[in-house]
Design an enzyme around this catalytic site. Structure first.
Site, PDB file in Angstrom:
ATOM      1  CB  SER A 148      -2.857  -1.340  -2.544  1.00  0.00           C
ATOM      2  OG  SER A 148      -2.816   0.365  -1.615  1.00  0.00           O
ATOM      3  CE1 TYR A 161      -4.365  -2.526   2.942  1.00  0.00           C
ATOM      4  CE2 TYR A 161      -2.655  -1.279   1.733  1.00  0.00           C
ATOM      5  CZ  TYR A 161      -4.097  -1.782   1.431  1.00  0.00           C
ATOM      6  OH  TYR A 161      -4.200  -0.699   0.793  1.00  0.00           O
TER       7      TYR A 161
END
Length: 257
Positions: A148, A161
């Site tokens: 990501s 996250y």
């Protein structure tokens, strides 16, 4: 020219994609199938898998399904063994399964931390290891771990996250180092901000969307189809000397301060 294009073909290859009943995972499965691969969709819900598989088959794709929990080592080992025995060798693995939990770090629940880490990080280790053991005996294979832009950059309220995706980035490099000598290429694919079912609330938030568009050199949200070319490249012979790399497909977000 034809020989160059041939190196991107996935004809005759079988790809397992975790978390692929919807969103980015399903888009990547559709893209790999379009390049000639037989795809194996994975999720925990049999119903969602069958709906996704039916949609791809209607488009002419070769599709199998494998419902199993990617956070359970026992379930993963059994599923990979069954696929190898009954479907055939797994040539390509895309570790896509993931989740998000948003909260200020001082208020983040311990249970949510463990659930997020199991889904985003443990699954990459468990499925990657199980599949790589078979690839090692064949001395070939492609593994793509979905990272990501949060493998590099931060935002308020998503520290766990960020930690999980930063760890996936470094696990990708470790896999490449340990398994590269066995003919396996392991790379990361790092999406930026993409329009999916999971980000719809952000897409609909006018203030956030305006901030994101201004922050992104491409001046738009990503469409899941934007990821397909990079995924095909990392799955194909065209990337045979690419190992331990994270390819960010983010419209330029990681390039701009």
């Amino acid at each position: 020219m034809s020989s160059i294009l041939q190196s991107f073909s996935l004809a005759g290859r079988t790809a397992l994609l975790t978390g692929s009943s919807a969103g980015i995972g399903l888009a990547l499965a559709r893209g790999l199938a379009g390049a000639g691969a037989r795809v194996i969709l994975n999720a925990r819900s049999v119903d969602k898998l069958e709906r996704a598989a039916a949609a791809l088959r209607a488009e002419g794709a070769q599709v199998e399904t494998a419902a199993f929990d990617v956070t359970s080592g026992e379930a993963v080992a059994a599923a990979v063994a069954r696929i190898e025995a009954e479907v055939g060798p797994i040539d390509i693995l895309v570790n896509n399964a993931g989740m998000q939990r948003r909260a200020p770090l001082d208020q983040f629940a311990e249970a949510d931390w463990h659930e997020l880490m199991k889904t985003n990080l443990d699954s990459v280790f468990l499925v990657g290891q199980a599949v790589a053991r078979h690839m090692m005996t064949r001395r070939r294979g492609k593994i793509i771990n979905i990272c990501s832009v949060q493998s590099e950059l931060g935002r308020p309220g998503i520290a766990p996250y960020m930690a999980s995706k930063g760890a996936v980035k470094m696990l990708t490099k470790g896999m490449a180092i340990d398994w590269g000598p066995h003919g396996i290429q392991v790379n990361g694919l790092g999406p930026g901000y993409f329009k999916t079912e999971l980000t719809q609330a952000l897409v609909d938030n006018t203030e956030f969307t305006q901030w994101l568009v201004n922050r992104t050199p491409a001046r738009r949200w990503g469409d899941v189809e934007d990821l397909v070319g990079a995924a095909v490249f990392l799955s194909s012979e065209a990337s045979n000397f690419v190992n331990g790399h994270v390819l960010y497909v983010d419209g330029g977000v990681t390039a701009q301060l």
